[in-house]
Design a protein around this motif. Structure first.
Motif, PDB file in Angstrom:
ATOM      1  N   LEU A   1      29.906   6.157  53.976  1.00 21.10           N
ATOM      2  CA  LEU A   1      30.811   6.657  52.668  1.00 21.10           C
ATOM      3  C   LEU A   1      30.773   8.099  52.650  1.00 21.10           C
ATOM      4  CD1 LEU A   1      29.541   4.019  50.340  1.00 21.10           C
ATOM      5  CD2 LEU A   1      31.922   4.124  51.014  1.00 21.10           C
ATOM      6  N   ILE A   2      29.631   8.781  52.840  1.00 22.13           N
ATOM      7  CA  ILE A   2      29.447  10.366  52.672  1.00 22.13           C
ATOM      8  C   ILE A   2      30.288  10.781  53.786  1.00 22.13           C
ATOM      9  CG2 ILE A   2      27.986  12.219  52.964  1.00 22.13           C
ATOM     10  CD1 ILE A   2      25.579  10.328  51.923  1.00 22.13           C
ATOM     11  N   ASP A   3      30.321  10.454  54.925  1.00 24.20           N
ATOM     12  CA  ASP A   3      31.331  10.978  55.929  1.00 24.20           C
ATOM     13  C   ASP A   3      32.782  10.866  55.468  1.00 24.20           C
ATOM     14  OD1 ASP A   3      29.166  11.988  57.748  1.00 24.20           O
ATOM     15  OD2 ASP A   3      29.421   9.936  58.797  1.00 24.20           O
ATOM     16  N   GLU A   4      33.204   9.757  54.932  1.00 26.21           N
ATOM     17  CA  GLU A   4      34.419   9.551  54.499  1.00 26.21           C
ATOM     18  C   GLU A   4      34.771  10.699  53.195  1.00 26.21           C
ATOM     19  OE1 GLU A   4      37.138   6.343  52.517  1.00 26.21           O
ATOM     20  OE2 GLU A   4      35.737   5.581  53.816  1.00 26.21           O
ATOM     21  N   ALA A   5      33.871  10.711  52.434  1.00 24.85           N
ATOM     22  CA  ALA A   5      34.054  11.646  51.407  1.00 24.85           C
ATOM     23  C   ALA A   5      34.148  13.043  51.729  1.00 24.85           C
ATOM     24  CB  ALA A   5      33.093  11.357  50.141  1.00 24.85           C
ATOM     25  N   ARG A   6      33.187  13.318  52.863  1.00 25.86           N
ATOM     26  CA  ARG A   6      33.283  14.848  53.273  1.00 25.86           C
ATOM     27  C   ARG A   6      34.512  15.152  53.801  1.00 25.86           C
ATOM     28  NH1 ARG A   6      28.526  16.086  57.172  1.00 25.86           N
ATOM     29  NH2 ARG A   6      29.539  18.039  56.688  1.00 25.86           N
ATOM     30  N   ARG A   7      35.160  14.161  54.505  1.00 26.46           N
ATOM     31  CA  ARG A   7      36.633  14.409  55.015  1.00 26.46           C
ATOM     32  C   ARG A   7      37.678  14.421  54.043  1.00 26.46           C
ATOM     33  NH1 ARG A   7      34.585  10.736  58.719  1.00 26.46           N
ATOM     34  NH2 ARG A   7      35.704   9.051  57.733  1.00 26.46           N
ATOM     35  N   ASN A   8      37.800  13.602  52.974  1.00 25.95           N
ATOM     36  CA  ASN A   8      38.531  13.523  52.083  1.00 25.95           C
ATOM     37  C   ASN A   8      38.587  14.508  51.269  1.00 25.95           C
ATOM     38  OD1 ASN A   8      39.759  10.926  53.061  1.00 25.95           O
ATOM     39  ND2 ASN A   8      38.364   9.813  51.734  1.00 25.95           N
ATOM     40  N   TYR A   9      37.409  15.288  50.847  1.00 26.99           N
ATOM     41  CA  TYR A   9      37.444  16.269  49.802  1.00 26.99           C
ATOM     42  C   TYR A   9      36.966  17.468  50.457  1.00 26.99           C
ATOM     43  CZ  TYR A   9      37.366  12.260  46.618  1.00 26.99           C
ATOM     44  OH  TYR A   9      38.122  11.235  46.128  1.00 26.99           O
ATOM     45  N   ALA A  10      37.028  17.699  51.729  1.00 23.96           N
ATOM     46  CA  ALA A  10      36.837  18.995  52.267  1.00 23.96           C
ATOM     47  C   ALA A  10      37.352  20.247  51.775  1.00 23.96           C
ATOM     48  CB  ALA A  10      36.817  18.838  53.781  1.00 23.96           C
ATOM     49  N   GLU A  11      38.666  20.044  51.335  1.00 19.55           N
ATOM     50  CA  GLU A  11      39.317  21.426  50.915  1.00 19.55           C
ATOM     51  C   GLU A  11      38.738  21.722  49.687  1.00 19.55           C
ATOM     52  OE1 GLU A  11      43.879  22.898  50.054  1.00 19.55           O
ATOM     53  OE2 GLU A  11      43.468  21.401  51.511  1.00 19.55           O
ATOM     54  N   ARG A  12      38.574  20.500  48.684  1.00 14.88           N
ATOM     55  CA  ARG A  12      38.233  20.693  47.565  1.00 14.88           C
ATOM     56  C   ARG A  12      36.902  21.500  47.369  1.00 14.88           C
ATOM     57  NH1 ARG A  12      36.206  15.917  44.091  1.00 14.88           N
ATOM     58  NH2 ARG A  12      34.676  16.358  45.529  1.00 14.88           N
ATOM     59  N   ASP A  13      36.038  20.821  48.248  1.00 16.94           N
ATOM     60  CA  ASP A  13      34.672  21.341  48.407  1.00 16.94           C
ATOM     61  C   ASP A  13      34.430  22.737  48.803  1.00 16.94           C
ATOM     62  OD1 ASP A  13      33.763  18.793  47.278  1.00 16.94           O
ATOM     63  OD2 ASP A  13      33.265  18.249  49.186  1.00 16.94           O
ATOM     64  N   SER A  14      35.244  23.063  49.651  1.00 18.60           N
ATOM     65  CA  SER A  14      35.526  24.470  50.260  1.00 18.60           C
ATOM     66  C   SER A  14      35.932  25.300  49.094  1.00 18.60           C
ATOM     67  CB  SER A  14      36.420  24.525  51.553  1.00 18.60           C
ATOM     68  OG  SER A  14      36.406  25.796  51.708  1.00 18.60           O
ATOM     69  N   VAL A  15      36.896  25.144  48.356  1.00 20.16           N
ATOM     70  CA  VAL A  15      37.545  25.747  47.349  1.00 20.16           C
ATOM     71  C   VAL A  15      36.327  26.226  46.224  1.00 20.16           C
ATOM     72  CG1 VAL A  15      38.886  26.138  45.303  1.00 20.16           C
ATOM     73  CG2 VAL A  15      39.888  25.426  47.686  1.00 20.16           C
ATOM     74  N   ARG A  16      35.501  24.928  45.949  1.00 22.82           N
ATOM     75  CA  ARG A  16      34.568  25.286  44.832  1.00 22.82           C
ATOM     76  C   ARG A  16      33.376  25.802  45.227  1.00 22.82           C
ATOM     77  NH1 ARG A  16      30.246  22.442  45.060  1.00 22.82           N
ATOM     78  NH2 ARG A  16      31.023  20.725  46.358  1.00 22.82           N
ATOM     79  N   ALA A  17      33.139  25.718  46.452  1.00 16.14           N
ATOM     80  CA  ALA A  17      32.036  26.484  47.007  1.00 16.14           C
ATOM     81  C   ALA A  17      32.474  28.096  47.072  1.00 16.14           C
ATOM     82  CB  ALA A  17      31.737  26.170  48.571  1.00 16.14           C
ATOM     83  N   ALA A  18      33.499  28.394  47.690  1.00  9.44           N
ATOM     84  CA  ALA A  18      34.074  29.805  47.437  1.00  9.44           C
ATOM     85  C   ALA A  18      34.098  30.277  46.040  1.00  9.44           C
ATOM     86  CB  ALA A  18      35.598  29.898  48.022  1.00  9.44           C
TER      87      ALA A  18
END
Length: 167
Positions: free
Chosen positions: A107-124
């Motif tokens: 589940l975590i790996d799937e969420a990381r793939r699905n939300y990678a762009e959103r997470d990257s923008v948030r981290a930036a």
């Protein structure tokens, strides 16, 4: 966190005086007579670093403390931690092939793939905010610039920081 090499940027007041890998920036900062007044930031996280500026020190940043050894498979990078779930969640996990751990990792790996762009923008955005807070927290328009940053309003952000020092 990433194992990528650290890239740092050093500032004296509002002037960028060095940028590059940790060794380059540290060597540059150590040569300065005003080294104690220099702020050094991690480019990836936006965090201000407390550095050992003594000439005989080989460490770029303060050494990280070693994590206590716990249960899991440390050689494989597997670390056991506590997870709190409701009974219905534990019931569902227990019915999954491979058990709870396999299901959670999937589940975590799937969420990381699905939300990678959103997470990257948030981290930036969070990195930019950490940097802004230290360097520009007292400058005019800081609060509005921070609001625009987190709202993703690039033009409004640019308008707020227009009068800020270039570096």
């Amino acid at each position: 966190m990433s194992d990528a090499p650290s890239f740092l940027t050093a500032f004296l007041d509002f002037d960028r005086i060095a940028s590059g890998d940790a060794a380059q920036v540290m060597a540059s900062v150590r040569q300065r007579p005003d080294a104690a007044s220099v702020f050094v930031f991690d480019d990836r996280t936006g965090e201000r670093l407390d550095l050992d500026l003594r000439p005989d020190s080989s460490d770029a940043a303060a050494p990280a403390e070693e994590a206590p050894r716990g249960v899991g498979r440390p050689r494989l990078g597997v670390v056991a931690r506590e997870v709190t779930l409701l009974p219905r969640h534990w019931d569902w996990l227990s019915r999954q092939p491979g058990g709870a751990s396999v299901a959670l990792r999937r589940l975590i790996d799937e969420a990381r793939r699905n939300y990678a762009e959103r997470d990257s923008v948030r981290a930036a955005r969070e990195a930019a905010y950490r940097f802004m807070t230290v360097m520009a927290g007292d400058l005019p328009g800081f609060e509005e610039a921070a609001r625009a940053l987190f709202a993703g309003e690039r033009e409004r952000f640019q308008a707020q920081i227009e009068g800020w020092p270039e570096d």
